[in-house]
Every structure is written in structure tokens, then in C-alpha cells.
Scaffold this motif. Structure first.
Motif, PDB file in Angstrom:
ATOM      1  N   HIS A  79     152.139 102.213  88.430  1.00  0.00           N
ATOM      2  CA  HIS A  79     151.157 102.140  89.516  1.00  0.00           C
ATOM      3  C   HIS A  79     150.816 100.687  89.809  1.00  0.00           C
ATOM      4  CE1 HIS A  79     147.965 103.199  92.208  1.00  0.00           C
ATOM      5  NE2 HIS A  79     146.992 102.808  91.408  1.00  0.00           N
ATOM      6  N   TRP A 135     149.239 102.153  95.456  1.00  0.00           N
ATOM      7  CA  TRP A 135     148.192 102.133  96.452  1.00  0.00           C
ATOM      8  C   TRP A 135     148.842 101.631  97.740  1.00  0.00           C
ATOM      9  CZ3 TRP A 135     143.327  98.548  95.769  1.00  0.00           C
ATOM     10  CH2 TRP A 135     142.512  98.683  96.911  1.00  0.00           C
ATOM     11  N   ASP A 179     138.895 109.293  90.635  1.00  0.00           N
ATOM     12  CA  ASP A 179     138.656 107.844  90.544  1.00  0.00           C
ATOM     13  C   ASP A 179     137.236 107.465  90.984  1.00  0.00           C
ATOM     14  OD1 ASP A 179     139.268 105.205  90.094  1.00  0.00           O
ATOM     15  OD2 ASP A 179     140.232 104.900  92.031  1.00  0.00           O
ATOM     16  N   MET A 180     136.904 106.221  90.761  1.00  0.00           N
ATOM     17  CA  MET A 180     135.642 105.579  91.200  1.00  0.00           C
ATOM     18  C   MET A 180     134.428 106.345  90.662  1.00  0.00           C
ATOM     19  SD  MET A 180     137.236 103.265  92.811  1.00  0.00           S
ATOM     20  CE  MET A 180     136.208 102.248  93.835  1.00  0.00           C
ATOM     21  N   ARG A 188     139.455 108.133  85.763  1.00  0.00           N
ATOM     22  CA  ARG A 188     139.261 106.749  85.332  1.00  0.00           C
ATOM     23  C   ARG A 188     138.086 106.667  84.363  1.00  0.00           C
ATOM     24  NH1 ARG A 188     138.622 101.859  89.524  1.00  0.00           N
ATOM     25  NH2 ARG A 188     136.448 102.545  89.523  1.00  0.00           N
ATOM     26  N   ASP A 196     142.349  99.641  86.058  1.00  0.00           N
ATOM     27  CA  ASP A 196     143.021  98.556  86.788  1.00  0.00           C
ATOM     28  C   ASP A 196     143.374  97.378  85.892  1.00  0.00           C
ATOM     29  OD1 ASP A 196     142.512 100.220  88.869  1.00  0.00           O
ATOM     30  OD2 ASP A 196     140.930  99.005  89.760  1.00  0.00           O
ATOM     31  N   TRP A 255     134.987 103.320  99.284  1.00  0.00           N
ATOM     32  CA  TRP A 255     136.069 103.121 100.258  1.00  0.00           C
ATOM     33  C   TRP A 255     135.724 103.596 101.685  1.00  0.00           C
ATOM     34  CZ3 TRP A 255     138.865  99.741  97.997  1.00  0.00           C
ATOM     35  CH2 TRP A 255     139.251  99.869  96.662  1.00  0.00           C
TER      36      TRP A 255
HETATM   37  C1  GLC Z   1     140.853 101.899  92.114  1.00  0.00           C
HETATM   38  C2  GLC Z   1     141.771 102.609  91.146  1.00  0.00           C
HETATM   39  C3  GLC Z   1     143.210 102.324  91.497  1.00  0.00           C
HETATM   40  C4  GLC Z   1     143.471 102.756  92.940  1.00  0.00           C
HETATM   41  C5  GLC Z   1     142.500 102.065  93.883  1.00  0.00           C
HETATM   42  C6  GLC Z   1     142.610 102.577  95.297  1.00  0.00           C
HETATM   43  O1  GLC Z   1     140.955 100.522  91.969  1.00  0.00           O
HETATM   44  O2  GLC Z   1     141.494 102.264  89.822  1.00  0.00           O
HETATM   45  O3  GLC Z   1     144.075 102.989  90.626  1.00  0.00           O
HETATM   46  O4  GLC Z   1     144.776 102.450  93.293  1.00  0.00           O
HETATM   47  O5  GLC Z   1     141.175 102.263  93.440  1.00  0.00           O
HETATM   48  O6  GLC Z   1     142.340 103.935  95.345  1.00  0.00           O
END
Ligand code: GLC
Length: 682
Positions: A480, A171, A309-310, A406, A422, A273
Motif C-alpha cells: 500500500h 491511495w 480507517d480514521m 487502523r 501510515d 476527508w
Molecule cells: C489514511 C490511511 C491510509 C489511506 C489514506 C487515504 O492515511 O492510513 O492507509 O490510504 O488515509 O484514505
């Protein structure tokens, strides 16, 4: 045999592909009781009983002795007291002498599993919605139960061969220049590499399906030039779409009416985000089609793999939850807080994220009816996987793609893989990552892996090295880490050569690992199994929590303790230990059934091969395209003759099967190694 029992009015969750008549009689094994809307299933556990299942979740391989919940959650704190993380894999397998059965709760909402938590001798499973199908699976042994379950829920996802290469991720990579530097550092030092993940920083203001034009001025040319170096770029896509007029995915989603709505018919909005977002209704076919088509610009730029993700979905806050917290803060302003007020204010701000009230605030449209989100919460991530898989298939028909998500639900195992989310750079999370693997495989998720090195907090050299030693064997082998943690690329460390040598073993074993993966996927088997699946009569083996069977021939026993120079291993039969230091440097040590202390200094890790079997090792390479299977070393202790069926294909075509792709390798009596020449595979 599989039997279906129905309760209330179940919806089609998409998990099951077999259509079975409903059983009318009483369900065996369980006392079933209704309590309002809820349905409770209770069964007695004997002292010897072991419970496998629940796929991606905390705690050990044997799930007995804790309470779990199926409630997909964006919770990065995977501690022992947790009950659920990102996935709902509602399969349990009860196993004791004289009793063996599997039970799948096909329920899209909250399911609570008390597996001997309140009382050691009782398991109680509660469906909060009370609308579900329950499938009972009975077979001769554990492997048959796993196979029956895959028959019920469909075959596992087939990734392309390149996806088995080492992938570097972090990230924070925000430009072509940074990504190129990562590639160069690997290539310069001959650290094998096949992919680099692009996390949210590649996007324009974290808006899905955009990329920063100044940082990636010609994405297509960049993708092409990286591919010439045998490195694929793998961008992240999040579930939420930024609420912003003029941003094309928002405009088209709004126009199509594809976002989840509140009871008053307006779009549900919560922050992720990019700030305030709308959430695609992945439970609707037309919304999935729209979302899948949004991947096009990236696919047109040459991208062949994504991570989603998310998609629990994670909600940072809604205006409503935020307003509640601020109201409390306002009411306490200027006061000297007593203890309960002090806690209340902390709780109020903690509760703005992923708030249960928010999950009750919006609706999906299923079969023309509005369904409140919390009733079908656990289907959301799987819906996103399906939308993107279908979108990619429409664009690149006939070809395999890399996709890992995820959040997941059973059924998503047909369309993609998953990563374990995570984790932290903790030794306990290395162990937990290993323990999740067989249960995830049991639930159909064969393509999986954890964030090697750990995602949250800063890793150490020895921890990353030991993580990599597990990662050598996991289909997804990805390093990661989170923003602001210690930089975690292999070349950052003083022992980078040791780490590189570890990764070379992955590439030497790749023909074997790929072959075993594909055979497991094509024959509804498991790549990783608890030892109980192979040695059900061996009381020690069935309770082993830190070793796994791998493929048809092997067992792994990773080191997961800080400063360890070795570990105890239990061998349920005579085996040959390959103690690896690199693809070319290893010891071969025959060991007898029983307990052994194996010394394993930091750069060493073992693979155990069952006597009578031999496994192929190739010379390796710095990327998957370099792997050749024409000269192989067959390693194993063989008394008479051993046969290994090596699966090989072109690595990319979607329509593949065992027919025509299996080369039978015969090894006659040998001490430990023989060289084999095969017809080249490409
Ligand atoms: C979430 C994901 C992680 C990623 C982050 C930013 O926490 O699980 O893998 O790096 O978001 O996108």
C-alpha cells in the motif's frame, strides 16, 4: 492465575470476557499510589529485566528504556521519539530470572508508561483517569502468560483463507478501469494476487457507503467479474459521516440521534476527508447496529472484506480550533514576527488537527450516562470494528469476513485484524514493522501486517523487495502506498520478476502459514513470538531484537538494511535454513547453533526450521483458490521422526475448531525433503 484489582469506578471497556472477583488485598509487584484522580503503579526493574507488550507501538520488542502513552493517534510520523500510534494495547509482561508476570491495565483513557525512561531501574505506569481494572497474570512461562491473556480477553479473529493472499492497494485507484488494469498487470505477469483495496477515491466525494456511479457503473457486476478471476475488492470505510442533509447515512444517523454530542446537546462536528463530519457514537449499542447496517449495499454488491480507517478518530480541524489559529494569525498580521511568534503561528496551525481540546468537546452515552470522549478515547476504533463486524455477520451469518482497522483496543482482536498504519518507505520502518509483530500477537492481534514498501514518500526497488520478504510471513500481506508517491505495484519495477518470485513463496508456504495462524487462534497461542518465549534460558536469544519465532517450527530473520547482501543471524539451536528465491528455487543448508553470517542477495531470504521438525511446502498458485495440499514437500532435518499437524478447513465457515480439521503428517528419518501425498482438502 489471574487476579483483578479495581480502582475508582471502572467502565466496561469490552476488552475482558472473564468475570473475576475483585481482590481486596494489596497488589503484589507494584507500589500503588493515588495522586488526585490519577493512580500510579511503580515497580523496580533489575538490570536483567525485559519488558514485553504494548502491542502496536514504536521502538523495539523489549519496550524498556522509553516512555509510551496509550492514546490512539493519527500520527503518520512513526519516529523513535513518538510515544503512541493508532492503538492502545495496555498489556505489559515483566520478565527476568526469578520474576515473571503480566499486567493488563483495562483503562479506556490516557495511560502513561515510563519503562525505565526517567530512571533505568524504575517502571511507573500512570492512569490519568484513575478508573480502571488491573489484571495480574502469573504463569509458569511466557507462553502461558500469553495464553492466560487470551483467556481473559477472548479468542482472536478468524479471517477467511483468501485473506492470506497477496493484496495490492494504493491511495488513488478511482475507477473500475484503473482497478481492472491493476488486476490485469498482475495476472499477465503471473504475479499472484487475491485482493485489491479500494481507497477513498472510489467514494462519491469521500462519503462513506457511496461509490462513484460513473466510475463504477455496475459495482455488483464488477465485484462478480473480479471474483471470477479470484480477486476480491476491499473498500475502505472511514469513521466520520459527512454532515449533509439528503445524504442517507447522515439523515438516518441524525434521526436516530446516533452522533456524538457536545455539552449543549448539538452534534460535534469536525472535518475529515469529505469536509465537516459527525461521528457515530460507537460506544452505544444502537448506534453500532445502525452503523453496521450501513455496510449492506456494499455487502449486497458482493464485497466480503473491508478496511476501517480514521477511527482514532482522526480530526483534521474543528471550527473552534481553526478559529483559534486564524485569530492568532489575524493578531500578527502585518507584524515582523519575532522567534516566539514565528513558532506560535506554526504551532497554532499544526494544532488544528487532533487537538486535545476537541477530544474534550464531545460526549458518548455509556450505560445511560454521558461520558466525555477523552475519558474513553481509546475505545473508539474498537467500537467501529465491532459495529462493522456485527453488521457483516448479520448479513452473512456463518461466514468469515476480512476486516482490518487502523485504530484498536484490546477486545477488537476478537472481531478483526489491524494494519500498522501510515509508515514511511524507510528501512527503519521495515525493522519496526517486524518488531511490532510479536507484541501485537501477545495482545491478541494475530491478523496484522504493515504497508509493504512503505506508505509515505517514495519507495525504492530494493526496499520494496525486502519489505515483501517480510510480508511473505505476515498474515496480512498488502502493498500500500500514498497518493503522489512513486507508483508501487510490483510490475512498475525493473526487478518485478524477483519480486514476483518472492510472492510465490507466500503461496507455497500458504498451507503452513494458514495452518499455524488457525492453530494459534484456536488454541490461544501466538504466530510470531520473541525468541525469549521459546528459549527463556538463552541470554542471547532473549535479547534478540531482529529475529522472530514463527509458528511451532520456524524462525525468521529478515534483511532490513539498505544495500545489505546478507546479515548475521543467531541460532539458539541447530536449524535448517531454507534460503528462498522462489517457490521452486531454494537452497537447504543445515546450520549449527550459534552465530552465522548468511549471505542473502537481493532476491534471497531465509526461513529457519528447527531440527527435528519438518514444514510443508506446496506447489503454490496465483491465487488462494488454486492452492492444493494433496502433494506436499515436507522440508526439515529429521533424525528420528517428526510430526506436523496440518490444519485445513473450507477456508470460510465461521464455526471451526481443531476437531476434524487436523491431518497428522509423520515424517520418518530424512535428510532434508520428502514428498507426501494427502487426501485433497477440497
Ligand atoms: C489514511 C490511511 C491510509 C489511506 C489514506 C487515504 O492515511 O492510513 O492507509 O490510504 O488515509 O484514505
Amino acid at each position: 492465575m489471574i487476579r483483578r484489582y479495581s480502582f475508582g469506578t471502572p467502565c466496561d471497556t469490552g476488552a475482558v470476557v472473564l468475570s473475576l472477583p475483585e481482590e481486596k488485598g494489596e497488589m503484589p509487584y507494584f507500589d500503588v499510589r493515588r495522586d488526585g484522580e490519577r493512580v500510579l503503579f511503580r515497580t523496580q526493574l533489575t538490570e536483567e529485566e525485559i519488558v514485553f507488550g504494548l502491542g502496536e507501538n514504536v521502538r523495539g520488542i523489549n519496550k524498556r528504556g522509553h516512555r509510551y502513552r496509550s492514546w490512539n493517534s493519527d500520527d503518520f510520523n512513526h519516529t523513535e521519539d513518538r510515544q503512541s500510534i493508532y492503538a492502545s494495547h495496555n498489556l505489559l509482561v515483566f520478565f527476568r530470572p526469578g520474576r515473571l508476570f503480566g499486567v493488563y491495565f483495562d483503562d479506556p483513557g490516557l495511560v502513561i508508561y515510563d519503562l525505565g525512561d526517567a530512571r533505568r531501574d524504575t517502571a511507573e505506569i500512570v492512569s490519568e483517569n484513575g478508573d480502571l481494572n488491573v489484571y495480574l497474570l502469573e504463569g509458569a512461562d511466557l507462553k502461558e502468560i500469553a495464553k492466560l491473556f487470551r483467556g481473559l480477553t477472548g479468542p482472536s479473529y478468524l479471517p477467511p483463507e483468501w485473506a492470506f493472499g497477496y493484496i495490492q492497494s494504493r491511495w488513488g485507484y478511482a475507477s473500475e478501469r484503473e482497478v481492472r488494469a491493476v488486476a490485469e498487470e498482475h495476472r499477465k505477469r503471473h504475479i499472484p494476487l487475491d485482493g485489491i483495496c479500494m481507497d477513498i477515491d472510489y467514494m462519491e466525494g469521500y462519503r462513506n457507503f457511496t461509490w462513484k456511479k460513473d466510475a463504477f457503473p455496475d459495482l455488483k457486476a464488477f465485484v462478480r467479474s473480479m471474483k471470477e478471476e479470484h480477486i476480491r475488492l476491499i473498500p475502505i470505510i472511514d469513521a466520520g459521516i459527512k454532515t449533509e442533509k439528503g445524504y442517507a447515512p447522515y439523515d438516518s444517523g441524525k434521526e436516530g440521534g446516533f452522533f456524538c454530542k457536545k455539552a449543549d446537546g448539538t452534534d460535534f462536528v469536525a472535518a475529515v476527508w469529505p469536509g465537516r463530519c459527525c461521528f457515530p457514537d460507537f460506544l452505544r449499542e444502537d448506534a453500532r447496529k445502525w452503523f453496521g447496517d450501513l455496510y449492506r449495499p456494499l455487502l449486497e454488491a458482493g464485497i466480503e472484506g473491508f478496511w476501517n480507517d480514521m477511527n482514532e478518530p482522526a480530526l483534521f480541524y474543528s471550527d473552534e480550533t481553526l478559529a483559534q489559529a486564524f485569530a492568532l494569525a489575524e493578531s500578527l498580521k502585518g507584524k515582523e514576527l519575532d522567534l516566539s511568534e514565528n513558532w506560535a503561528i506554526k504551532d497554532a496551525f499544526n494544532a488544528v488537527a487532533n487537538n486535545p481540546e476537541d477530544y474534550r468537546r464531545f460526549y458518548h452515552v455509556m450505560d445511560g450516562k454521558n461520558i466525555r470522549h477523552d475519558k474513553v478515547h481509546n475505545l473508539y476504533g474498537a467500537g467501529m470494528t465491532r459495529a462493522s463486524a456485527d453488521g457483516i455477520r448479520r448479513f452473512r451469518p456463518g461466514e468469515r469476513y476480512l476486516l482490518f482497522s487502523r485504530s484498536s483496543f484490546v477486545g477488537a482482536h476478537r472481531d478483526g485484524g489491524v494494519w500498522q498504519g501510515d509508515n514511511f518507505s524507510w528501512w527503519s520502518h521495515l525493522k519496526m514493522a517486524m518488531q511490532m509483530l510479536p507484541n501485537m500477537n501477545l495482545c491478541g492481534f494475530l491478523f496484522c501486517g504493515c504497508d509493504l514498501g512503505g506508505f509515505g514518500c517514495s519507495t525504492t526497488e530494493d526496499l520494496l523487495e525486502r519489505f515483501l520478504q517480510l510480508g511473505v510471513f505476515t498474515p496480512l500481506m498488502r502493498n500500500h502506498s500514498a497518493l503522489h508517491t512513486r507508483e508501487q505495484e510490483i510490475y512498475r519495477f525493473s526487478i518485478w520478476e524477483t519480486m514476483r518470485d518472492t510472492v510465490t513463496v507466500r503461496y507455497a508456504l500458504l498451507p503452513y502459514l494458514y495452518s499455524e495462524y488457525m492453530k494459534a487462534a484456536l488454541t490461544d497461542g501466538m504466530l510470531f513470538r520473541p525468541l525469549a518465549f521459546d528459549y527463556p534460558e538463552d541470554r542471547r536469544a532473549v535479547r534478540t531484537e531482529d529475529q522472530l519465532m514463527l509458528g511451532g517450527e520456524c524462525m525468521i530473520a529478515p534483511v532490513y538494511e539498505q544495500n545489505a547482501e546478507g546479515r548475521y543471524v543467531y541460532l539458539p539451536e541447530d536449524m535448517l535454513m531454507i534460503r528462498f528465491r522462489s517457490a521452486l528455487d531454494y537452497d537447504l543448508i543445515p546450520l549449527e547453533k550459534g552465530d552465522h553470517y548468511i549471505s542473502l542477495s537481493l532476491g534471497e531470504f531465509p526461513l529457519f526450521v528447527r531440527n527435528g521438525h519438518a514444514v510443508p511446502l506446496c506447489r503454490g498458485g496465483e491465487n488462494v483458490d488454486e492452492i492444493k495440499t494433496d502433494h506436499l514437500k515436507m522440508i526439515g532435518k529429521v533424525e528420528n521422526e517428526s510430526i506436523y499437524d496440518l490444519y485445513r478447513d473450507d477456508g470460510i465457515s465461521e464455526k471451526v475448531g481443531m476437531n476434524g480439521n487436523v491431518t497428522r503428517i509423520r515424517v520418518g528419518k530424512q535428510e532434508l525433503v520428502s514428498d507426501i501425498e494427502l487426501k485433497p482438502d477440497r
